[in-house]
Design an enzyme around this catalytic site. Structure first.
Site, PDB file in Angstrom:
ATOM      1  N   VAL A 122     -24.263  15.585 -19.578  1.00  0.00           N
ATOM      2  CA  VAL A 122     -24.533  14.446 -20.453  1.00  0.00           C
ATOM      3  C   VAL A 122     -24.878  13.206 -19.630  1.00  0.00           C
ATOM      4  CG1 VAL A 122     -23.470  12.833 -22.084  1.00  0.00           C
ATOM      5  CG2 VAL A 122     -23.185  15.298 -22.407  1.00  0.00           C
ATOM      6  N   GLU A 123     -24.176  13.011 -18.531  1.00  0.00           N
ATOM      7  CA  GLU A 123     -24.368  11.786 -17.752  1.00  0.00           C
ATOM      8  C   GLU A 123     -25.717  11.742 -17.046  1.00  0.00           C
ATOM      9  OE1 GLU A 123     -22.713   9.079 -17.633  1.00  0.00           O
ATOM     10  OE2 GLU A 123     -20.920   9.655 -18.746  1.00  0.00           O
ATOM     11  N   THR A 124     -26.082  12.817 -16.346  1.00  0.00           N
ATOM     12  CA  THR A 124     -27.297  12.742 -15.508  1.00  0.00           C
ATOM     13  C   THR A 124     -28.144  14.009 -15.556  1.00  0.00           C
ATOM     14  OG1 THR A 124     -26.114  13.574 -13.553  1.00  0.00           O
ATOM     15  CG2 THR A 124     -26.181  11.173 -13.867  1.00  0.00           C
ATOM     16  N   TYR A 312     -19.994  10.154 -27.918  1.00  0.00           N
ATOM     17  CA  TYR A 312     -20.064  10.686 -26.563  1.00  0.00           C
ATOM     18  C   TYR A 312     -19.112  11.867 -26.398  1.00  0.00           C
ATOM     19  CZ  TYR A 312     -19.544  10.928 -21.489  1.00  0.00           C
ATOM     20  OH  TYR A 312     -19.482  11.365 -20.185  1.00  0.00           O
TER      21      TYR A 312
END
Length: 341
Positions: A122-124, A312
């Site tokens: 999800v982050e990168t 999130y």
């Protein structure tokens, strides 16, 4: 267009571009106050620090990005950004390629491999997009020219400069998100200092290039923020007829569990999971074409400590489950092929 008019036009364009990125009123004063505080508090060399801050660049793009976060989207749109076939496949591959590291992290920290992988996804997108902004630009812009959260970002700028000194990072070269988050797991500076670990034992904590450090650091972060090994995260529920009286409904903004699974069952909330009635829980609504209702448990709330958004946390959880299922299917197929020889 005559030469004179072309010259005047070019000058106006250049002036407009300069003004677009000009430091706002008060920026230089805030930078000066911050520099004096860092010298007094942490013994930084005044001339070097002021030179570093002078090399930082104010960015209106960063301010604009802060005012339109992904988490402002409705759940149906937010989910579509992260729980995709491509990101699931990437997560299965990342888990396969880092299986030994993930198993060691689970043993040491008690965090399931699919959760660690989903965070990085999800982050990168597993390191595919670690950000394009210099961290020093993001944190000075937000610390000196974003009053709504300036105190927070000044603290993060302080932590970033201390981190750079401790880890021998070049503060002018480190890149990250528009909010100054860094590396494959997008740690903010204070989290990097407090929760990152040297999981590969090379004497450095490198969240850009070392998958070992990335995996160990995410696992340690969760252990430090309340993750409970082996416990479930969340499950979908049905409401009998609207939200039951006396039950607090949690929407986009996270909150610690304030009721119990048993209390929800007692007022008619229905699900297919085991009872475990005394477990703390929250009733969560996610807006979609048809609204979704979920029960979030302690580990769901722990995910929101990484990013303070129920959207999130749910995206991470649903991606993690898809990765787990995909990895198990791949492993079963490999075992089947192996057994045939």
């Amino acid at each position: 267009m005559t030469i004179v008019y072309r010259f005047l036009f070019a000058g106006c364009v250049a002036l407009a571009a300069a003004n677009l990125h000009a430091e706002p009123a008060g920026y230089a004063i805030e930078a000066d106050v911050f520099a004096r505080e860092m010298v007094e508090r942490h013994g930084f060399d005044s001339a070097e620090l002021r030179g570093l801050l002078a090399d930082a660049r104010y960015s209106q793009t960063i301010i604009d990005a802060m005012d339109r976060p992904y988490e402002a989207k409705p759940w149906r749109d937010y989910r579509a950004l992260f729980v995709t076939p491509e990101r699931i496949a990437g997560g299965v591959a990342f888990r396969h390629d880092n299986a030994e590291l993930l198993a060691r992290a689970e043993t040491d920290y008690g965090v399931a491999p699919q959760i660690i992988v989903a965070i990085i996804g999800v982050e990168t997108n597993y390191g595919g997009n670690v950000g394009k902004h210099r961290v020093i630009d993001a944190l000075t812009t937000l610390g000196f020219a974003y009053p709504r959260r300036a105190d927070f970002f000044r603290r993060e700028l302080e932590a970033f400069l201390l981190l750079s000194r401790e880890e021998q990072l070049d503060p002018l070269q480190a890149v990250g998100s528009y909010a100054g988050a860094m590396g494959k797991p997008q740690f903010i500076s204070s989290s990097y200092r407090n929760d990152a670990v040297d999981f590969d034992g090379d004497g450095r904590r490198d969240l850009w290039r070392s998958n070992a450090d990335v995996i160990g650091s995410v696992a340690n972060y969760f252990r430090q923020h309340g993750w409970r090994s082996g416990e479930p995260v969340a499950f979908a529920v049905k409401l009998p007829s609207g939200v039951p009286a006396g039950i607090a409904l949690v929407e986009k903004t996270p909150a610690p569990p304030e009721t119990t699974v048993g209390a929800l069952r007692a007022v008619g909330v229905e699900w297919d999971e085991p009872p475990f009635d005394d477990v703390p829980a929250s009733l969560i609504r996610l807006d979609g074409v048809d609204d979704e209702y979920w029960v979030g448990l302690n580990n769901f709330y722990a995910i929101t400590r990484y990013n303070r958004s129920n959207l999130y946390a749910m995206a991470v959880y649903q991606l993690s489950e898809a990765i787990r299922e995909g990895y198990e299917a791949m492993s079963a197929e490999q075992n089947k092929v192996g057994a045939s020889f």
